[in-house]
Design a protein around this motif. Structure first.
Motif, short mmCIF file in Angstrom:
data_model
loop_
_atom_site.label_atom_id
_atom_site.label_comp_id
_atom_site.label_asym_id
_atom_site.label_seq_id
_atom_site.Cartn_x
_atom_site.Cartn_y
_atom_site.Cartn_z
N TYR A 97 19.37 10.13 -4.62
CA TYR A 97 18.51 11.31 -4.54
C TYR A 97 19.23 12.52 -3.99
O TYR A 97 19.13 13.62 -4.59
N PRO A 98 19.98 12.42 -2.88
CA PRO A 98 20.71 13.61 -2.41
C PRO A 98 21.66 14.16 -3.48
O PRO A 98 21.79 15.38 -3.63
N ARG A 99 22.30 13.28 -4.21
CA ARG A 99 23.21 13.73 -5.29
C ARG A 99 22.42 14.49 -6.35
O ARG A 99 22.83 15.55 -6.81
N TRP A 100 21.27 13.94 -6.76
CA TRP A 100 20.43 14.61 -7.76
C TRP A 100 20.05 16.00 -7.27
O TRP A 100 20.15 16.98 -8.01
N ARG A 101 19.66 16.10 -6.01
CA ARG A 101 19.23 17.38 -5.45
C ARG A 101 20.37 18.40 -5.39
O ARG A 101 20.17 19.57 -5.72
N HIS A 102 21.57 17.95 -4.99
CA HIS A 102 22.71 18.88 -4.93
C HIS A 102 23.10 19.38 -6.32
O HIS A 102 23.41 20.56 -6.50
N VAL A 103 23.05 18.49 -7.30
CA VAL A 103 23.37 18.91 -8.67
C VAL A 103 22.29 19.86 -9.19
O VAL A 103 22.60 20.88 -9.82
N GLN A 104 21.03 19.55 -8.93
CA GLN A 104 19.95 20.42 -9.38
C GLN A 104 20.06 21.80 -8.76
O GLN A 104 19.86 22.81 -9.42
N ARG A 105 20.41 21.84 -7.49
CA ARG A 105 20.58 23.13 -6.80
C ARG A 105 21.71 23.92 -7.45
O ARG A 105 21.59 25.12 -7.70
N ALA A 106 22.83 23.25 -7.75
CA ALA A 106 23.96 23.93 -8.39
C ALA A 106 23.56 24.44 -9.77
O ALA A 106 23.94 25.56 -10.16
N LEU A 107 22.80 23.65 -10.52
CA LEU A 107 22.36 24.09 -11.85
C LEU A 107 21.49 25.35 -11.74
O LEU A 107 21.65 26.29 -12.52
N ARG A 108 20.59 25.35 -10.78
CA ARG A 108 19.68 26.50 -10.62
C ARG A 108 20.43 27.76 -10.17
O ARG A 108 20.06 28.86 -10.53
N ARG A 109 21.48 27.57 -9.39
CA ARG A 109 22.24 28.71 -8.89
C ARG A 109 23.40 29.10 -9.80
O ARG A 109 24.16 30.01 -9.50
N LYS A 110 23.55 28.33 -10.88
CA LYS A 110 24.68 28.53 -11.80
C LYS A 110 26.00 28.45 -11.03
O LYS A 110 26.92 29.23 -11.25
N ALA A 111 26.07 27.50 -10.12
CA ALA A 111 27.25 27.28 -9.28
C ALA A 111 28.02 26.07 -9.81
O ALA A 111 27.49 25.28 -10.60
N PRO A 112 29.26 25.90 -9.37
CA PRO A 112 30.00 24.70 -9.77
C PRO A 112 29.28 23.44 -9.28
O PRO A 112 28.67 23.44 -8.21
N LEU A 113 29.36 22.40 -10.07
CA LEU A 113 28.73 21.14 -9.67
C LEU A 113 29.50 20.55 -8.49
O LEU A 113 30.73 20.63 -8.43
N PRO A 114 28.78 19.95 -7.55
CA PRO A 114 29.47 19.35 -6.40
C PRO A 114 30.26 18.13 -6.85
O PRO A 114 29.84 17.39 -7.75
N ARG A 115 31.42 17.95 -6.23
CA ARG A 115 32.21 16.78 -6.60
C ARG A 115 31.65 15.57 -5.87
O ARG A 115 31.00 15.70 -4.83
N LEU A 116 31.92 14.41 -6.43
CA LEU A 116 31.44 13.16 -5.85
C LEU A 116 32.52 12.61 -4.93
O LEU A 116 33.52 12.06 -5.39
N ALA A 117 32.32 12.76 -3.64
CA ALA A 117 33.35 12.40 -2.66
C ALA A 117 33.64 10.90 -2.62
O ALA A 117 34.75 10.50 -2.30
N VAL A 118 32.68 10.07 -2.96
CA VAL A 118 32.87 8.62 -2.85
C VAL A 118 33.20 7.95 -4.19
O VAL A 118 33.14 6.74 -4.30
N ALA A 119 33.55 8.73 -5.18
CA ALA A 119 33.85 8.15 -6.50
C ALA A 119 34.96 7.12 -6.42
O ALA A 119 34.86 6.04 -7.01
N SER A 120 36.01 7.43 -5.68
CA SER A 120 37.12 6.48 -5.57
C SER A 120 36.69 5.22 -4.84
O SER A 120 37.14 4.12 -5.18
N LEU A 121 35.81 5.35 -3.85
CA LEU A 121 35.31 4.18 -3.12
C LEU A 121 34.59 3.23 -4.08
O LEU A 121 34.81 2.02 -4.04
N PHE A 122 33.75 3.78 -4.94
CA PHE A 122 33.04 2.93 -5.91
C PHE A 122 34.02 2.31 -6.90
O PHE A 122 33.96 1.11 -7.17
N GLY A 123 34.89 3.11 -7.44
CA GLY A 123 35.84 2.61 -8.43
C GLY A 123 36.73 1.52 -7.88
O GLY A 123 36.83 0.42 -8.45
#
Length: 114
Positions: A69-95
């Motif tokens: 949910y926090p990820r969804w909210r941060h991306v939605q905020r960026a879309l509404r502000r026409k800002a760069p999408l936030p990067r996923l800091a834990v992507a490497s941890l999952f991979g």
């Protein structure tokens, strides 16, 4: 929703929603994998390693579910502000986490197959 900014193209909002649901699906799959690993009979795999793999999978499940949910909210905020999408800091941890569990499980399967 109380996020300021312009309403984004519905396709982007729906794609963000699908990604949110995918995070939840991934969390469920990781949890099921952890439970399955824990249910493997004690004589099949080394017990402490089997338990460790189960714990890692469930912890990854918790992380995926908690950040959906926090990820969804941060991306939605960026879309509404026409800002760069936030990067996923834990992507490497999952991979690396999932890959590490898979490699260790493969080793255990090969050892048990002897």
């Amino acid at each position: 929703m109380d996020i300021e900014g312009e309403e984004p193209d519905p396709r982007f909002t729906l794609a963000n929603e699908r990604t949110f649901l995918t995070w939840l699906t991934t969390s469920l799959a990781l949890s099921a994998g952890g439970v399955a690993m824990a249910a493997v009979p004690r004589d099949v795999f080394v017990p402490w390693l089997r338990t460790a793999l189960a714990v890692v999978l469930v912890l990854l499940s918790v992380l995926a579910g908690a950040m959906a949910y926090p990820r969804w909210r941060h991306v939605q905020r960026a879309l509404r502000r026409k800002a760069p999408l936030p990067r996923l800091a834990v992507a490497s941890l999952f991979g690396y986490g999932v890959a590490g569990v898979a490699v260790l499980a493969l080793v255990l399967i090969l050892i048990a197959g002897r």
